[in-house]
Design a protein around this motif. Sequence first.
Motif, PDB file in Angstrom:
ATOM      1  N   ASP A  79       0.825  -1.217   0.000  1.00  0.00           N
ATOM      2  CA  ASP A  79       0.000   0.000   0.000  1.00  0.00           C
ATOM      3  C   ASP A  79       0.858   1.266   0.000  1.00  0.00           C
ATOM      4  O   ASP A  79       0.456   2.297  -0.541  1.00  0.00           O
ATOM      5  CB  ASP A  79      -0.942  -0.001   1.207  1.00  0.00           C
ATOM      6  CG  ASP A  79      -2.013  -1.071   1.098  1.00  0.00           C
ATOM      7  OD1 ASP A  79      -2.283  -1.509  -0.036  1.00  0.00           O
ATOM      8  OD2 ASP A  79      -2.562  -1.479   2.141  1.00  0.00           O
ATOM      9  N   ARG A  80       2.027   1.176   0.626  1.00  0.00           N
ATOM     10  CA  ARG A  80       2.920   2.342   0.677  1.00  0.00           C
ATOM     11  C   ARG A  80       3.721   2.520  -0.611  1.00  0.00           C
ATOM     12  O   ARG A  80       4.295   3.576  -0.846  1.00  0.00           O
ATOM     13  CB  ARG A  80       3.899   2.228   1.857  1.00  0.00           C
ATOM     14  CG  ARG A  80       3.267   2.418   3.220  1.00  0.00           C
ATOM     15  CD  ARG A  80       4.337   2.827   4.236  1.00  0.00           C
ATOM     16  NE  ARG A  80       5.477   1.938   4.213  1.00  0.00           N
ATOM     17  CZ  ARG A  80       5.643   0.891   5.025  1.00  0.00           C
ATOM     18  NH1 ARG A  80       4.708   0.611   5.939  1.00  0.00           N
ATOM     19  NH2 ARG A  80       6.723   0.128   4.942  1.00  0.00           N
ATOM     20  N   HIS A  81       3.779   1.470  -1.426  1.00  0.00           N
ATOM     21  CA  HIS A  81       4.592   1.511  -2.648  1.00  0.00           C
ATOM     22  C   HIS A  81       3.729   1.210  -3.876  1.00  0.00           C
ATOM     23  O   HIS A  81       4.093   0.380  -4.718  1.00  0.00           O
ATOM     24  CB  HIS A  81       5.750   0.504  -2.554  1.00  0.00           C
ATOM     25  CG  HIS A  81       6.728   0.816  -1.470  1.00  0.00           C
ATOM     26  ND1 HIS A  81       6.510   0.465  -0.147  1.00  0.00           N
ATOM     27  CD2 HIS A  81       7.927   1.464  -1.500  1.00  0.00           C
ATOM     28  CE1 HIS A  81       7.544   0.863   0.587  1.00  0.00           C
ATOM     29  NE2 HIS A  81       8.409   1.471  -0.206  1.00  0.00           N
ATOM     30  N   LYS A  82       2.599   1.893  -3.983  1.00  0.00           N
ATOM     31  CA  LYS A  82       1.702   1.678  -5.121  1.00  0.00           C
ATOM     32  C   LYS A  82       2.356   1.977  -6.472  1.00  0.00           C
ATOM     33  O   LYS A  82       2.017   1.332  -7.477  1.00  0.00           O
ATOM     34  CB  LYS A  82       0.430   2.506  -4.933  1.00  0.00           C
ATOM     35  CG  LYS A  82      -0.465   1.966  -3.830  1.00  0.00           C
ATOM     36  CD  LYS A  82      -1.754   2.756  -3.722  1.00  0.00           C
ATOM     37  CE  LYS A  82      -2.641   2.172  -2.619  1.00  0.00           C
ATOM     38  NZ  LYS A  82      -3.911   2.917  -2.471  1.00  0.00           N
ATOM     39  N   PRO A  83       3.274   2.947  -6.559  1.00  0.00           N
ATOM     40  CA  PRO A  83       3.953   3.160  -7.852  1.00  0.00           C
ATOM     41  C   PRO A  83       4.679   1.910  -8.360  1.00  0.00           C
ATOM     42  O   PRO A  83       4.822   1.725  -9.562  1.00  0.00           O
ATOM     43  CB  PRO A  83       4.942   4.289  -7.556  1.00  0.00           C
ATOM     44  CG  PRO A  83       4.289   5.064  -6.442  1.00  0.00           C
ATOM     45  CD  PRO A  83       3.625   4.016  -5.592  1.00  0.00           C
ATOM     46  N   LEU A  84       5.136   1.035  -7.426  1.00  0.00           N
ATOM     47  CA  LEU A  84       5.794  -0.203  -7.839  1.00  0.00           C
ATOM     48  C   LEU A  84       4.823  -1.082  -8.611  1.00  0.00           C
ATOM     49  O   LEU A  84       5.167  -1.640  -9.664  1.00  0.00           O
ATOM     50  CB  LEU A  84       6.324  -0.953  -6.613  1.00  0.00           C
ATOM     51  CG  LEU A  84       6.866  -2.369  -6.876  1.00  0.00           C
ATOM     52  CD1 LEU A  84       8.093  -2.303  -7.781  1.00  0.00           C
ATOM     53  CD2 LEU A  84       7.200  -3.076  -5.565  1.00  0.00           C
TER      54      LEU A  84
END
Length: 327
Positions: A197-202
């Motif tokens: 959730d914290r790294h949605k750009p991934l």
Amino acid sequence: MSSALATLSKFKPDNFTLILLATVGVATLLPCTGQVAVVLGDVTTFVIGLLFFLHGAKLSRQAVIAGITHWRLHLLVLCSTFVLFPILGLAFKPVALQFLTPELYVGLLFLCMLPSTVQSSIALTAMGRGNVPAAVCSASASNFLGIFITPLLVSAFVVQGHAERSTGDAVLAIVLQLLVPFMAGQLLRPVIGTWIDRHKPLLRFVDQGSILLVIYTAFSAAVNEGLWQKLSPTVLVTLGIVCCVLLAIVLSLTMYASRKLGFSPEDEVTIVFCGSKKSLASGVPMAKVLFATSSIGMVILPIMLFHQIQLMVCSVLAQRFAQRAPD
């Protein structure tokens, strides 16, 4: 004047579409061959598995539970996706084969058998002030069920000789490449869900990257087989018209059915957007599994075109839904 310009801006292709078109251009000018094509094929298979693993880890069970009780809405969306679309695809056959190549018609039929999108369905529902929890549930259910339903429909109705695998093999291949990573992601969500959730750009990077990889390798193979010698500008324009007509029919019928069955305006927005979409993100990996490498380029061309048309048209429609909704 400003409102007209704002409306026209909705029809401009987004950055990803421009990159997608550039990828097709690179594959046309510099197609991969030999060992490079083999290595890229293996990398693509891995990235697709990673994509569905991340999607599984991202999907919130609470959001699914919040919308799952609205069964009438979900049933209508699924009927539009897996019943109405395939019927229309089959009904288009006599006309489509008069103007399109048989390979492009196979791609059009495959398009009609794909699940709905997830991200764009939910985003457009939110933009149109629809029932977002129900959209999350419907879109997610469509993608999950599509893992089983799409290969069954392809095996039953796609022109014989174009599908590479039998029904059982197709379902097994889809399960191993897409469902198993997805379920692994779901099982590990309690552990890695917060990080995801914290790294949605991934997830966005893997999502778009996997599509571009498949498109590059698919179009490389198609170019090596003489793709652009087989297609004329007239055929491509005709394919675009067919996609527009298909989308217009589905949008009209889902809108009519939702009103006739007494759904609220919020539910109507959800039904229209979830029931009219077809997933490029799921369609490209499925095509790679279900069809021979030499035919994938033709198969995914209708999906690519329909994807852009649905985004442009439905963005304008979402604005109109939002304007009619009370604040």
